[in-house]
Design a protein around this motif. Structure first.
Motif, PDB file in Angstrom:
ATOM      1  N   VAL A   1       0.787  -1.172   0.152  1.00 21.62           N
ATOM      2  CA  VAL A   1       0.129  -0.037   0.001  1.00 21.62           C
ATOM      3  C   VAL A   1       0.881   1.348  -0.327  1.00 21.62           C
ATOM      4  N   GLN A   2       0.569   1.916  -0.786  1.00 23.26           N
ATOM      5  CA  GLN A   2       1.193   3.563  -1.018  1.00 23.26           C
ATOM      6  C   GLN A   2       0.302   4.460  -0.843  1.00 23.26           C
ATOM      7  N   PHE A   3       0.660   5.625  -0.358  1.00 24.70           N
ATOM      8  CA  PHE A   3       0.128   6.964  -0.681  1.00 24.70           C
ATOM      9  C   PHE A   3       0.783   7.780  -1.725  1.00 24.70           C
ATOM     10  N   GLU A   4      -0.411   7.863  -2.836  1.00 24.42           N
ATOM     11  CA  GLU A   4       0.084   8.640  -4.056  1.00 24.42           C
ATOM     12  C   GLU A   4      -0.729   9.882  -4.347  1.00 24.42           C
ATOM     13  N   GLY A   5      -0.277  10.728  -4.752  1.00 26.81           N
ATOM     14  CA  GLY A   5      -0.989  11.863  -5.108  1.00 26.81           C
ATOM     15  C   GLY A   5      -0.737  13.262  -3.985  1.00 26.81           C
ATOM     16  N   THR A   6      -1.608  14.069  -4.001  1.00 29.23           N
ATOM     17  CA  THR A   6      -1.682  15.099  -3.224  1.00 29.23           C
ATOM     18  C   THR A   6      -2.111  14.810  -1.857  1.00 29.23           C
ATOM     19  N   ASN A   7      -1.215  15.304  -1.005  1.00 30.37           N
ATOM     20  CA  ASN A   7      -1.670  15.172   0.716  1.00 30.37           C
ATOM     21  C   ASN A   7      -2.224  16.525   0.970  1.00 30.37           C
TER      22      ASN A   7
END
Length: 586
Positions: free
Chosen positions: A570-576
């Motif tokens: 699982v990865q966080f991808e994109g604008t935070n």
């Protein structure tokens, strides 16, 4: 690159909030239209909607009009105010009015304005265009301030919400069949502290990074927590109430909701009682049941109005009357069948369509099964009303003995025993909640196994919920539900709050349950859904310190414990998005 461009058009009151920039020189009054209303001074309006100051951009040029005022027959040479400080001030005022601090001033490289607009004496009006070009992804506003010399003629706003078309994964993920090892993950998000959009940026690589073509969103569903169920004295019944944080999301659905839906993620609205003596379990079941029908229709209308995909009912915090002396006008004690009839009414309004694909579901009806008067078989009260165990109630079995009951339970038992109510009881008995709800999720700190097993006589019966046998439960019941709230440890790293993320079953093992225990139950019972509560914003850096987001580690761990051997990542991808700061960061 192709884009999905989404907009909203608002006719606003209270536009005085938008007034003023340097030295409060902008009047920003609502321009008067041409429908018989006398225009006394020159006006700057939109050709499409002269009564509104906020306009949508749909990809084409916008046409505006400068109107000559009555008794002001003169030559006008107007130009736009391009002072950046003025436009920044107007952008901030616009964001304040909309209630969300997500708008940026559109840079001047993305639009072209006429050098001047000339309206000659005797000419009634002149049209001109504002051209937008190559606008990047984001949420912007373009304030248009038209002036004749130092005199302001009017103000208009162009709102731009541009989301990149979803790329990088195959939308066929929506046709997948959930399994125990890869369940439907559902995130319930506290609207007051977190930006809903971040949920759409958690990506699952189900077979690891070596198979990027399998990438898909981690969450199948997200829940906006929460609208409230209030009591309205005027209508003598429950009504939906939205606090400011929930209202901001709903009123700006194109900003917060649609980007998730474009990725295939279902967005549900949680409904929660609000300490006002009214809840799902004590609505009047007599007569035509107008209280129940009206409230069900209001929930349904909210789902339609805001373009949502369903509702999650959470029967907590109602402050139900605990005895006859505690009743308030219009708010009876707990009613047998109240919640049953509400659920049935909602299902009738949002029927299940046979063979309907997941991607076409906008009728999801779900329950967070923790409230003591809905079905919870744990905790102090153990009503378990959804079991339809009327004989137990009549005969005083499985907790329905007078020495163990509270006043409200005694009153309900008396009603069930009354033969005059048998026809209504028979009607309630036909409502099989397990078959009506699409999903039912428990909190693991109320134990994760209370859909099944109770003892009747010498036999073991495997359900607390009528219409939910093991096969139904495998698809619909979420044994695991974890409070995901974060805190800083004494050593300065992020960790889950221990009271919600238990590592051992103490001090009260009858109520609390370790995470590993709950996951093992989900694995053994082959259940295919999981609810996680209150996913929070995690900045990359905080006060000069780099932070590690624990969530990308949590979910592969869950799947591993559920028997997944494919090494998911699982990865966080994109604008935070950090427009709302979680309480643990304050």
């Amino acid at each position: 690159m192709k884009y999905s461009i989404i907009f909203s058009l608002y006719i606003l009151t209270g536009l005085f909030l938008l007034t003023g920039c340097q030295e409060e020189t902008l009047v920003a009054e609502v321009p008067q239209g041409q429908d018989g209303i006398t225009v006394l001074t020159p006006k700057f309006v939109s050709v499409k909607d002269a009564s509104s100051m906020i306009h949508r951009w749909t990809g084409e040029d916008l046409t505006f009009e400068l109107l000559q005022g009555k008794n002001a027959d003169e030559n006008i040479k107007a130009a736009f105010d391009t002072d950046e400080s003025t436009l920044e001030t107007m952008t901030a005022k616009f964001a304040t009015l909309k209630g969300v601090n997500v708008y940026k001033l559109l840079e001047d490289s993305y639009y072209d304005l006429p050098a001047s607009i000339q309206l000659k004496k005797g000419q009634r009006s002149v049209n001109f265009q504002v051209k937008l070009k190559d606008v990047p992804d984001g949420t912007f506003v373009l304030p248009l301030v038209l002036k004749d010399g130092a005199t302001e003629i009017g103000v208009q706003y162009v709102e731009i919400v541009k989301n990149a078309q979803v790329t990088g994964f195959d939308m066929n993920w929506l046709d997948r069949v959930p399994s125990v090892a890869e369940p439907r993950f559902v995130a319930s998000v506290e609207a007051a502290e977190n930006d809903l959009r971040n949920l759409g940026n958690y990506m699952l690589y189900p077979e690891g990074l070596s198979r990027p073509e399998l990438k898909r969103p981690l969450f199948d569903m997200t829940v906006i927590f929460s609208a409230n169920m209030n009591y309205d004295e005027g209508t003598a019944g429950p009504v939906l109430f939205y606090n400011e944080d929930v209202k901001k999301i709903l009123d700006n659905r194109d900003v917060f909701v649609k980007p998730l839906q474009d990725k295939g993620i279902k967005v549900l609205l949680s409904v929660l009682p609000n300490h006002q003596g009214i809840g799902f379990s004590n609505m009047d079941i007599t007569g035509d049941r107008a209280m129940i029908k009206n409230f069900a229709k209001e929930i349904y209308n909210a789902i339609q109005k805001y373009g949502l995909d369903g509702v999650m009912l959470d029967d907590e915090y109602a402050n139900y009357p605990g005895g006859p002396e505690a009743e308030q006008p219009g708010r009876p004690m707990i009613q047998m069948g109240s919640f049953h009839f509400l659920v049935k009414e909602l299902r009738d309004l949002m029927p299940v369509v046979e063979g309907q694909a997941w991607k076409d579901r906008h009728n999801l009806l779900t329950l967070y099964n923790i409230g003591p008067c809905s079905n919870s078989g744990a905790g102090e009260r153990k009503w378990a009303l959804f079991s339809n165990r009327f004989e137990d109630i009549k005969e005083g079995e499985n907790g329905w003995t007078e020495d163990r009951m509270t006043k409200d339970q005694i009153a309900l038992q008396s009603w069930v025993k009354n033969p005059d109510n048998q026809s209504v009881l028979d009607e309630i008995g036909q409502i099989k909640i397990g078959e009506i709800f699409d999903f039912i999720w428990n909190a693991n700190y109320s134990r994760g196994d209370n859909y099944f097993y109770y003892i009747r006589g010498n036999s073991s019966v495997k359900t607390w919920i009528a219409g939910m046998d093991e096969a139904v439960a495998a698809e619909k019941f979420g044994v695991a539900s974890f409070e995901m709230s974060l805190q800083f440890s004494e050593y300065g790293y992020l960790e889950h709050k221990p009271e919600y993320w238990l590592k051992q079953e103490w001090p009260n093992p009858s109520r609390l349950e370790a995470l590993e225990t709950t996951l093992k139950k989900q694995l053994d019972s082959e259940q295919k859904t999981m609810l996680v509560f209150n996913m929070q914003y995690v900045p990359e850096n905080w006060k000069g310190r780099k932070l590690t987001n624990p969530y990308p580690t949590d979910f592969p761990y869950f799947m591993k414990k559920l028997g997944n051997k494919k090494q998911p990542v699982v990865q966080f991808e994109g604008t935070n998005y950090d427009t709302l700061i979680s309480s643990y960061l304050r």
